[in-house]
Design a protein around this motif. Structure first.
Motif, PDB file in Angstrom:
ATOM      1  N   PHE A  51     -31.071  16.531  54.646  1.00 12.23           N
ATOM      2  CA  PHE A  51     -30.900  16.282  53.224  1.00 12.23           C
ATOM      3  C   PHE A  51     -29.789  15.267  52.994  1.00 12.23           C
ATOM      4  CE2 PHE A  51     -32.189  20.949  53.106  1.00 12.23           C
ATOM      5  CZ  PHE A  51     -33.519  20.672  52.840  1.00 12.23           C
ATOM      6  N   GLN A  52     -29.768  14.688  51.808  1.00 12.11           N
ATOM      7  CA  GLN A  52     -28.702  13.767  51.461  1.00 12.11           C
ATOM      8  C   GLN A  52     -27.413  14.547  51.207  1.00 12.11           C
ATOM      9  OE1 GLN A  52     -29.722  11.111  48.268  1.00 12.11           O
ATOM     10  NE2 GLN A  52     -31.491  10.274  49.331  1.00 12.11           N
ATOM     11  N   ALA A  53     -26.316  13.990  51.650  1.00 17.85           N
ATOM     12  CA  ALA A  53     -25.014  14.634  51.447  1.00 17.85           C
ATOM     13  C   ALA A  53     -24.523  14.317  50.039  1.00 17.85           C
ATOM     14  CB  ALA A  53     -24.016  14.142  52.487  1.00 17.85           C
ATOM     15  N   GLU A  54     -24.555  15.317  49.183  1.00 13.40           N
ATOM     16  CA  GLU A  54     -24.105  15.121  47.803  1.00 13.40           C
ATOM     17  C   GLU A  54     -23.704  16.464  47.219  1.00 13.40           C
ATOM     18  OE1 GLU A  54     -26.162  12.382  44.902  1.00 13.40           O
ATOM     19  OE2 GLU A  54     -26.667  14.299  43.956  1.00 13.40           O
ATOM     20  N   GLU A  55     -22.537  16.528  46.637  1.00 15.72           N
ATOM     21  CA  GLU A  55     -22.093  17.753  45.983  1.00 15.72           C
ATOM     22  C   GLU A  55     -22.749  17.874  44.617  1.00 15.72           C
ATOM     23  OE1 GLU A  55     -17.913  18.144  45.752  1.00 15.72           O
ATOM     24  OE2 GLU A  55     -17.600  18.052  47.922  1.00 15.72           O
ATOM     25  N   GLY A  56     -23.022  19.104  44.223  1.00 13.71           N
ATOM     26  CA  GLY A  56     -23.648  19.330  42.934  1.00 13.71           C
ATOM     27  C   GLY A  56     -22.663  19.189  41.791  1.00 13.71           C
ATOM     28  N   PRO A  57     -23.175  19.041  40.582  1.00 13.84           N
ATOM     29  CA  PRO A  57     -22.295  19.013  39.410  1.00 13.84           C
ATOM     30  C   PRO A  57     -21.497  20.311  39.303  1.00 13.84           C
ATOM     31  CG  PRO A  57     -24.508  18.268  38.842  1.00 13.84           C
ATOM     32  CD  PRO A  57     -24.588  18.833  40.227  1.00 13.84           C
ATOM     33  N   GLU A  58     -20.412  20.264  38.604  1.00 16.46           N
ATOM     34  CA  GLU A  58     -19.546  21.437  38.469  1.00 16.46           C
ATOM     35  C   GLU A  58     -20.315  22.608  37.861  1.00 16.46           C
ATOM     36  OE1 GLU A  58     -15.233  22.680  36.464  1.00 16.46           O
ATOM     37  OE2 GLU A  58     -15.989  20.623  36.330  1.00 16.46           O
ATOM     38  N   GLY A  59     -20.167  23.772  38.477  1.00 19.73           N
ATOM     39  CA  GLY A  59     -20.805  24.980  37.974  1.00 19.73           C
ATOM     40  C   GLY A  59     -22.197  25.233  38.501  1.00 19.73           C
ATOM     41  N   ARG A  61     -25.007  26.131  41.232  1.00 20.47           N
ATOM     42  CA  ARG A  61     -25.056  26.977  42.431  1.00 20.47           C
ATOM     43  C   ARG A  61     -26.118  26.467  43.411  1.00 20.47           C
ATOM     44  NH1 ARG A  61     -26.808  33.390  42.321  1.00 20.47           N
ATOM     45  NH2 ARG A  61     -26.361  33.856  44.523  1.00 20.47           N
ATOM     46  N   ASN A  62     -25.771  26.439  44.694  1.00 19.44           N
ATOM     47  CA  ASN A  62     -26.714  26.118  45.779  1.00 19.44           C
ATOM     48  C   ASN A  62     -27.443  24.789  45.569  1.00 19.44           C
ATOM     49  OD1 ASN A  62     -26.002  28.540  46.934  1.00 19.44           O
ATOM     50  ND2 ASN A  62     -27.821  29.637  46.251  1.00 19.44           N
ATOM     51  N   TYR A  63     -26.689  23.753  45.321  1.00 17.38           N
ATOM     52  CA  TYR A  63     -27.264  22.430  45.066  1.00 17.38           C
ATOM     53  C   TYR A  63     -27.690  21.766  46.371  1.00 17.38           C
ATOM     54  CZ  TYR A  63     -27.430  17.548  43.390  1.00 17.38           C
ATOM     55  OH  TYR A  63     -27.805  16.260  43.078  1.00 17.38           O
ATOM     56  N   THR A  64     -28.899  21.205  46.385  1.00 16.92           N
ATOM     57  CA  THR A  64     -29.399  20.448  47.536  1.00 16.92           C
ATOM     58  C   THR A  64     -30.056  19.170  47.041  1.00 16.92           C
ATOM     59  OG1 THR A  64     -29.864  22.474  48.790  1.00 16.92           O
ATOM     60  CG2 THR A  64     -30.933  20.453  49.538  1.00 16.92           C
ATOM     61  N   ARG A  65     -29.532  18.028  47.458  1.00 18.16           N
ATOM     62  CA  ARG A  65     -30.178  16.755  47.133  1.00 18.16           C
ATOM     63  C   ARG A  65     -31.174  16.467  48.253  1.00 18.16           C
ATOM     64  NH1 ARG A  65     -29.107  12.639  43.204  1.00 18.16           N
ATOM     65  NH2 ARG A  65     -30.985  11.354  43.242  1.00 18.16           N
ATOM     66  N   VAL A  66     -32.439  16.752  48.000  1.00 12.60           N
ATOM     67  CA  VAL A  66     -33.466  16.623  49.027  1.00 12.60           C
ATOM     68  C   VAL A  66     -33.651  15.164  49.419  1.00 12.60           C
ATOM     69  CG1 VAL A  66     -35.881  17.063  49.612  1.00 12.60           C
ATOM     70  CG2 VAL A  66     -34.611  18.704  48.200  1.00 12.60           C
ATOM     71  N   ASP A  67     -33.816  14.311  48.415  1.00 10.07           N
ATOM     72  CA  ASP A  67     -33.928  12.872  48.648  1.00 10.07           C
ATOM     73  C   ASP A  67     -33.598  12.160  47.348  1.00 10.07           C
ATOM     74  OD1 ASP A  67     -36.264  12.958  47.034  1.00 10.07           O
ATOM     75  OD2 ASP A  67     -37.542  13.261  48.785  1.00 10.07           O
ATOM     76  N   ALA A  68     -33.942  10.888  47.261  1.00 11.33           N
ATOM     77  CA  ALA A  68     -33.557  10.109  46.088  1.00 11.33           C
ATOM     78  C   ALA A  68     -34.259  10.559  44.813  1.00 11.33           C
ATOM     79  CB  ALA A  68     -33.848   8.629  46.336  1.00 11.33           C
ATOM     80  N   THR A  69     -35.386  11.267  44.942  1.00 12.28           N
ATOM     81  CA  THR A  69     -36.171  11.621  43.759  1.00 12.28           C
ATOM     82  C   THR A  69     -36.132  13.099  43.401  1.00 12.28           C
ATOM     83  OG1 THR A  69     -38.198  11.958  45.059  1.00 12.28           O
ATOM     84  CG2 THR A  69     -37.780   9.730  44.226  1.00 12.28           C
ATOM     85  N   VAL A  70     -35.492  13.934  44.229  1.00 13.00           N
ATOM     86  CA  VAL A  70     -35.534  15.382  44.002  1.00 13.00           C
ATOM     87  C   VAL A  70     -34.206  16.039  44.363  1.00 13.00           C
ATOM     88  CG1 VAL A  70     -36.655  17.562  44.612  1.00 13.00           C
ATOM     89  CG2 VAL A  70     -38.002  15.469  44.533  1.00 13.00           C
ATOM     90  N   ALA A  71     -33.787  16.975  43.507  1.00  9.56           N
ATOM     91  CA  ALA A  71     -32.696  17.883  43.855  1.00  9.56           C
ATOM     92  C   ALA A  71     -33.129  19.291  43.486  1.00  9.56           C
ATOM     93  CB  ALA A  71     -31.404  17.518  43.134  1.00  9.56           C
ATOM     94  N   CYS A  72     -32.704  20.265  44.278  1.00  4.96           N
ATOM     95  CA  CYS A  72     -33.030  21.667  44.041  1.00  4.96           C
ATOM     96  C   CYS A  72     -31.730  22.453  43.925  1.00  4.96           C
ATOM     97  CB  CYS A  72     -33.866  22.226  45.191  1.00  4.96           C
ATOM     98  SG  CYS A  72     -35.466  21.407  45.425  1.00  4.96           S
ATOM     99  N   ALA A  73     -31.764  23.523  43.132  1.00  7.22           N
ATOM    100  CA  ALA A  73     -30.525  24.278  42.934  1.00  7.22           C
ATOM    101  C   ALA A  73     -30.822  25.658  42.375  1.00  7.22           C
ATOM    102  CB  ALA A  73     -29.584  23.522  42.002  1.00  7.22           C
ATOM    103  N   GLY A  74     -29.742  26.425  42.265  1.00  4.09           N
ATOM    104  CA  GLY A  74     -29.801  27.720  41.619  1.00  4.09           C
ATOM    105  C   GLY A  74     -29.311  27.593  40.181  1.00  4.09           C
ATOM    106  N   ALA A  75     -28.512  28.568  39.757  1.00  2.00           N
ATOM    107  CA  ALA A  75     -28.041  28.601  38.372  1.00  2.00           C
ATOM    108  C   ALA A  75     -27.367  27.290  37.985  1.00  2.00           C
ATOM    109  CB  ALA A  75     -27.074  29.764  38.199  1.00  2.00           C
ATOM    110  N   THR A  76     -27.740  26.796  36.809  1.00  2.00           N
ATOM    111  CA  THR A  76     -27.233  25.509  36.326  1.00  2.00           C
ATOM    112  C   THR A  76     -26.773  25.665  34.880  1.00  2.00           C
ATOM    113  OG1 THR A  76     -28.784  24.324  37.765  1.00  2.00           O
ATOM    114  CG2 THR A  76     -27.819  23.087  35.932  1.00  2.00           C
ATOM    115  N   PRO A  77     -25.489  25.536  34.607  1.00  2.00           N
ATOM    116  CA  PRO A  77     -24.998  25.715  33.240  1.00  2.00           C
ATOM    117  C   PRO A  77     -25.402  24.551  32.343  1.00  2.00           C
ATOM    118  CG  PRO A  77     -23.221  24.966  34.653  1.00  2.00           C
ATOM    119  CD  PRO A  77     -24.400  25.218  35.550  1.00  2.00           C
ATOM    120  N   PRO A  78     -25.490  24.784  31.045  1.00  2.00           N
ATOM    121  CA  PRO A  78     -25.835  23.701  30.117  1.00  2.00           C
ATOM    122  C   PRO A  78     -24.903  22.501  30.237  1.00  2.00           C
ATOM    123  CG  PRO A  78     -25.939  25.829  29.008  1.00  2.00           C
ATOM    124  CD  PRO A  78     -25.350  26.084  30.350  1.00  2.00           C
ATOM    125  N   GLU A  79     -23.641  22.757  30.566  1.00  2.00           N
ATOM    126  CA  GLU A  79     -22.659  21.672  30.657  1.00  2.00           C
ATOM    127  C   GLU A  79     -22.979  20.680  31.772  1.00  2.00           C
ATOM    128  OE1 GLU A  79     -21.164  25.184  28.658  1.00  2.00           O
ATOM    129  OE2 GLU A  79     -21.943  24.923  30.701  1.00  2.00           O
TER     130      GLU A  79
END
Length: 202
Positions: A51-59, A61-79
């Motif tokens: 996967f691409q090395a990229e930290e998720g936005p603040e807040g 959970r379990n962010y994964t940047r699969v490639d340039a067109t997709v990211a997968c994650a858990g809980a995501t706050p509105p902010e």
């Protein structure tokens, strides 16, 4: 009287020594260490999903940047929605139900739309064929890419991603499963559903 002749030095012995020395150097190397094996004889190691090395936005959970067109994650706050838009995403797909603790579905939808993101809500707790088909249709639409997909922990995301990889991207089941588990698939029930779905529909 017979005169003794001086003994001639044989060239045979030094030649043997030279051959032995050259052979040892070619095998061990000049520093005395064994020469490495040719790379063509080295077995390729399976390093698993990449996967691409990229930290998720603040807040997030379990962010994964699969490639340039997709990211997968858990809980995501509105902010986090504005930051997702800044990272180039155009669409959010959310699998969380409104009744989940901390889901903030309505607030997330409002924040996503305010940031200029498309918001697709496919809520489920137990996977069904209808859920899988709705997801496959949404994720295949080029106008929805780059896409950000999330649930509460990335468990449901992993199950749907396994199906997508096999059905739309031509992955083997083993490769798709490895990627899904790296993303967050952990539920036995969801794992079995995804595997049964791709098996029955092939």
């Amino acid at each position: 009287m017979l005169q003794s002749k001086p003994m001639q030095q044989s060239s045979y012995f030094p030649t043997i020594i030279g051959v032995i020395f050259v052979t040892m150097v070619s095998v061990t190397g000049c520093d005395g260490t064994s020469s490495p094996q040719s790379s063509s004889n080295t077995e390729r190691q399976d390093t698993g999903p990449s996967f691409q090395a990229e930290e998720g936005p603040e807040g997030v959970r379990n962010y994964t940047r699969v490639d340039a067109t997709v990211a997968c994650a858990g809980a995501t706050p509105p902010e986090a929605m504005a930051e997702l838009r800044n990272r180039g995403f155009t669409t959010v797909i959310n699998f969380r139900t409104g009744g989940e603790r901390g889901a903030t579905v309505d607030a997330g939808k409002q924040a996503a739309e305010a940031a200029g993101l498309n918001y697709i809500h496919i809520p489920f707790r137990e996977a069904t064929a209808e859920v899988a088909e709705s997801f496959l249709e949404a994720v295949a639409d080029p106008t929805n890419q780059p896409v950000y997909i999330h649930c509460g922990s990335a468990n449901r995301v992993g199950a749907m991603w396994l199906i997508k990889r096999v059905k739309q991207d031509g992955y083997t089941v083993d490769a798709a499963l490895a990627e899904a588990e790296a993303i967050g698939l952990s539920s036995t029930a969801l794992r079995e559903f995804a595997l049964d779905y791709v098996s029955a529909s092939n």
